[in-house]
Design a protein around this motif. Sequence first.
Motif, PDB file in Angstrom:
ATOM      1  N   MET A   1      58.218  57.001  63.961  1.00  0.00           N
ATOM      2  CA  MET A   1      59.292  57.504  65.092  1.00  0.00           C
ATOM      3  C   MET A   1      59.904  56.168  65.583  1.00  0.00           C
ATOM      4  O   MET A   1      59.236  55.256  66.333  1.00  0.00           O
ATOM      5  CB  MET A   1      58.524  58.046  66.172  1.00  0.00           C
ATOM      6  N   THR A   2      61.329  56.180  65.589  1.00  0.00           N
ATOM      7  CA  THR A   2      61.968  54.881  66.266  1.00  0.00           C
ATOM      8  C   THR A   2      62.541  55.086  67.637  1.00  0.00           C
ATOM      9  O   THR A   2      62.717  56.375  67.925  1.00  0.00           O
ATOM     10  CB  THR A   2      63.315  55.012  65.250  1.00  0.00           C
ATOM     11  N   THR A   3      62.403  54.212  68.286  1.00  0.00           N
ATOM     12  CA  THR A   3      62.959  54.175  69.469  1.00  0.00           C
ATOM     13  C   THR A   3      64.326  54.048  69.779  1.00  0.00           C
ATOM     14  O   THR A   3      64.931  53.142  69.091  1.00  0.00           O
ATOM     15  CB  THR A   3      62.370  53.196  70.427  1.00  0.00           C
ATOM     16  N   GLN A   4      65.048  54.817  70.568  1.00  0.00           N
ATOM     17  CA  GLN A   4      66.573  54.695  70.707  1.00  0.00           C
ATOM     18  C   GLN A   4      66.833  53.878  71.763  1.00  0.00           C
ATOM     19  O   GLN A   4      66.149  54.347  72.942  1.00  0.00           O
ATOM     20  CB  GLN A   4      67.335  56.033  70.761  1.00  0.00           C
ATOM     21  N   ILE A   5      67.576  52.817  71.709  1.00  0.00           N
ATOM     22  CA  ILE A   5      68.172  51.892  72.969  1.00  0.00           C
ATOM     23  C   ILE A   5      69.437  52.499  73.491  1.00  0.00           C
ATOM     24  O   ILE A   5      70.195  52.944  72.865  1.00  0.00           O
ATOM     25  CB  ILE A   5      68.105  50.760  72.498  1.00  0.00           C
TER      26      ILE A   5
END
Length: 79
Positions: free
Chosen positions: A1-5
């Motif tokens: 899961m990638t973190t969205q900035i």
Amino acid sequence: MTTQIVTPELRQWIAQQAGDGHSADSVLGAMKASGWDEDTALDALETTLGEQLGGAAASRRAKAAAALPPRVAVPGARL
């Protein structure tokens, strides 16, 4: 899961969309269609639009205060 900035550019885009009259729902839909996670998009919308509203209210208060005549002492009642 990638973190969205949430970047300043995204916040600027959200503010521009709101300024152009687009509803929060339509902006959210566009963000989701572009791949934004709904929770992240909602957080970005709430933060950005909340700051915009807070700043607008402060600006209106300052303008209203500037339009008032200068304060003067209220004379005492004649008894």
